[in-house]
Scaffold this active site. Structure first.
Site, mmCIF file in Angstrom:
data_model
loop_
_atom_site.group_PDB
_atom_site.id
_atom_site.type_symbol
_atom_site.label_atom_id
_atom_site.label_comp_id
_atom_site.label_asym_id
_atom_site.label_seq_id
_atom_site.Cartn_x
_atom_site.Cartn_y
_atom_site.Cartn_z
ATOM 1 N N CYS A 123 35.539 44.956 45.502
ATOM 2 C CA CYS A 123 36.226 43.672 45.298
ATOM 3 C C CYS A 123 35.775 42.722 46.400
ATOM 4 O O CYS A 123 36.050 42.965 47.580
ATOM 5 C CB CYS A 123 37.734 43.874 45.333
ATOM 6 S SG CYS A 123 38.630 42.318 45.202
ATOM 7 N N GLY A 124 35.083 41.663 46.023
ATOM 8 C CA GLY A 124 34.489 40.753 47.007
ATOM 9 C C GLY A 124 35.502 39.865 47.706
ATOM 10 O O GLY A 124 35.527 39.765 48.931
ATOM 11 N N ASN A 125 36.372 39.194 46.927
ATOM 12 C CA ASN A 125 37.388 38.338 47.563
ATOM 13 C C ASN A 125 38.322 39.199 48.406
ATOM 14 O O ASN A 125 38.786 38.774 49.472
ATOM 15 C CB ASN A 125 38.190 37.570 46.507
ATOM 16 C CG ASN A 125 37.344 36.516 45.803
ATOM 17 O OD1 ASN A 125 36.488 35.877 46.417
ATOM 18 N ND2 ASN A 125 37.576 36.338 44.510
ATOM 19 N N ASN B 9 30.691 47.499 41.407
ATOM 20 C CA ASN B 9 31.467 47.498 40.158
ATOM 21 C C ASN B 9 30.651 46.770 39.083
ATOM 22 O O ASN B 9 29.767 45.960 39.389
ATOM 23 C CB ASN B 9 32.842 46.835 40.374
ATOM 24 C CG ASN B 9 32.755 45.411 40.879
ATOM 25 O OD1 ASN B 9 31.708 44.957 41.336
ATOM 26 N ND2 ASN B 9 33.850 44.702 40.821
ATOM 27 N N HIS C 130 29.349 44.339 36.010
ATOM 28 C CA HIS C 130 29.503 42.954 35.550
ATOM 29 C C HIS C 130 28.553 42.670 34.398
ATOM 30 O O HIS C 130 27.377 43.073 34.434
ATOM 31 C CB HIS C 130 29.200 41.965 36.682
ATOM 32 C CG HIS C 130 30.231 41.993 37.756
ATOM 33 N ND1 HIS C 130 31.338 41.176 37.747
ATOM 34 C CD2 HIS C 130 30.343 42.786 38.851
ATOM 35 C CE1 HIS C 130 32.096 41.451 38.799
ATOM 36 N NE2 HIS C 130 31.515 42.420 39.492
ATOM 37 N N ASN D 293 33.523 43.743 33.985
ATOM 38 C CA ASN D 293 34.024 42.404 34.280
ATOM 39 C C ASN D 293 33.112 41.419 33.549
ATOM 40 O O ASN D 293 31.885 41.530 33.653
ATOM 41 C CB ASN D 293 33.969 42.156 35.788
ATOM 42 C CG ASN D 293 34.831 43.143 36.561
ATOM 43 O OD1 ASN D 293 36.039 43.045 36.560
ATOM 44 N ND2 ASN D 293 34.191 44.119 37.215
ATOM 45 N N GLU E 196 38.411 39.645 34.335
ATOM 46 C CA GLU E 196 38.230 40.868 35.119
ATOM 47 C C GLU E 196 38.749 42.117 34.403
ATOM 48 O O GLU E 196 39.850 42.099 33.827
ATOM 49 C CB GLU E 196 38.961 40.748 36.458
ATOM 50 C CG GLU E 196 38.278 39.818 37.424
ATOM 51 C CD GLU E 196 38.774 40.019 38.846
ATOM 52 O OE1 GLU E 196 39.203 41.134 39.184
ATOM 53 O OE2 GLU E 196 38.735 39.043 39.601
ATOM 54 N N CYS F 74 36.459 35.552 41.167
ATOM 55 C CA CYS F 74 36.050 36.946 41.346
ATOM 56 C C CYS F 74 34.815 36.950 42.250
ATOM 57 O O CYS F 74 33.776 36.391 41.880
ATOM 58 C CB CYS F 74 35.731 37.573 39.990
ATOM 59 S SG CYS F 74 35.106 39.262 40.124
ATOM 60 N N GLY F 75 34.941 37.546 43.427
ATOM 61 C CA GLY F 75 33.846 37.519 44.410
ATOM 62 C C GLY F 75 32.629 38.317 43.966
ATOM 63 O O GLY F 75 31.494 37.834 44.042
ATOM 64 N N GLY G 162 31.997 39.013 40.956
ATOM 65 C CA GLY G 162 31.512 38.289 39.782
ATOM 66 C C GLY G 162 30.590 37.148 40.191
ATOM 67 O O GLY G 162 29.574 36.888 39.539
HETATM 68 N N1 LIG Z 1 38.493 40.300 42.061
HETATM 69 C C1 LIG Z 1 37.504 41.146 42.529
HETATM 70 C C2 LIG Z 1 37.068 42.287 41.667
HETATM 71 C C3 LIG Z 1 38.185 43.302 41.481
HETATM 72 C C4 LIG Z 1 37.777 44.534 40.707
HETATM 73 C C5 LIG Z 1 37.405 44.255 39.290
HETATM 74 N N2 LIG Z 1 38.480 43.754 38.496
HETATM 75 C C6 LIG Z 1 36.851 45.551 38.661
HETATM 76 O O1 LIG Z 1 37.559 46.206 37.889
HETATM 77 O O2 LIG Z 1 35.707 45.895 38.939
HETATM 78 C C7 LIG Z 1 36.406 40.477 43.315
HETATM 79 O O3 LIG Z 1 36.703 39.470 43.991
HETATM 80 O O4 LIG Z 1 35.286 40.965 43.358
#
Ligand SMILES: N[C@@H](CCC[C@H](N)C(=O)O)C(=O)O
Length: 290
Positions: free
Chosen positions: A89-91, A173, A175, A206, A224, A233-234, A236
């Site tokens: 999770c980036g953020n 994760n 994308h 995502n 997400e 989403c960071g 993302g």
């Molecule tokens: N909000 C996040 C990503 C959080 C995890 C994502 N929902 C997943 O399931 O991979 C970000 O800022 O990267």
């Protein structure tokens, strides 16, 4: 009916969980210190806490823990609002470094953090922004994971009656990133859930909707996995910039505008790490019986 004694015992069994509510460009988190003393939360409890009406409300819950491998400062665990544990999770990573400083768990401006998919290095800058070395993007289908015969810059993905052109990128994760003409009117609510659960993404995905404003500026919305559309989403943003640079339509660095704020993302090509810079803020502290 429970006797007064049973009611008393139920009350005693409840535990008070202290937490910090944080946000990074509108992506909001509950951050918990499991470093000073271990904290165990099951998926049902996390879902309950995530509820914006009956709980605290958040997109992700972040758990700070003692590291399990040598040479790193902390372990960082991430749970989506649906209770599922995820890799990155980036953020959240920016909020993580702000949290461990505010709680005096470290005095180092740059830390090494263990995640479920490798080590990341967040750094607290003098101006209060946070830069995170998010590591290299993974582009091979089996690393994402994504079902495809071979790696490609874009893939055709059949969703209902439509065939979408997507990039598949892992920032730890998964994308899927697609181009849209206008991010404001993009079909995030209708296509997002279908892409998230598409059978070619066995661990779900995502879904990013990217509008290119110029080679150094995009607008982005992300549906997400496990949380629905968030204000930002960071990972993302990192994945979208990697996708745009590989498609030949973006150049590093790229300003990423989301509904909740802006990030700056740099990437210098294959086998290079992605760097993300942006803010991280505490909203309030609290405690809740669980
Ligand atoms: N909000 C996040 C990503 C959080 C995890 C994502 N929902 C997943 O399931 O991979 C970000 O800022 O990267």
């Amino acid at each position: 009916m429970a006797s007064p004694r049973d009611a008393q015992l139920t009350k005693i069994k409840k535990m008070k969980l202290t937490f910090t509510k944080m946000q990074g460009i509108g992506n909001d988190f509950v951050v918990i210190d499991g470093y000073s003393a271990p904290v165990n939360l099951d998926a049902a409890t996390i879902q309950r806490l995530a509820d914006r009406h009956f709980g605290i409300g958040f997109d992700q819950l972040l758990l700070v823990e003692q590291p399990t491998v040598p040479g790193v400062d902390f372990r960082y665990r991430i749970f989506n609002a649906d209770g599922g544990e995820v890799e990155q999770c980036g953020n959240g990573a920016r909020c993580f470094v702000r949290f461990v400083h505010d709680k005096a768990l470290t005095d180092q401006s740059e830390i090494r953090v263990e995640t479920a998919r490798g080590i990341i290095q967040p750094r607290l800058e003098d101006d209060g922004l946070v830069t995170v070395n998010m590591g290299e993007p993974r582009l091979q289908p089996d690393e994402i994971p994504f079902v495809a015969d071979a790696a490609a810059v874009t893939y055709a993905l059949v969703v209902g009656e439509q065939t979408l052109e997507i990039s598949a990128v892992s920032m730890g994760n998964p994308h899927a990133v697609m181009l849209v003409e206008d991010v404001q009117t993009a079909p995030v609510a209708s296509l997002g859930p279908l892409i998230e659960k598409h059978e070619r993404f066995p661990q779900r995905v995502n879904a990013g909707f990217m509008q290119v404003v110029s080679p150094h500026h995009i607008q982005l919305r992300v549906f997400e996995r496990g949380s629905g559309e968030t204000l930002a989403c960071g990972t993302g943003a990192c994945a979208a910039v990697v996708s745009g640079i590989r498609r030949g339509i973006l150049q590093s660095p790229v300003r990423v505008t989301t509904r909740g704020g802006e990030l700056s993302i740099s990437w210098h090509g294959e086998h290079q790490p992605v760097l993300m810079t942006g803010p991280a803020e505490t909203v309030f502290e609290g405690s809740i019986d669980i």
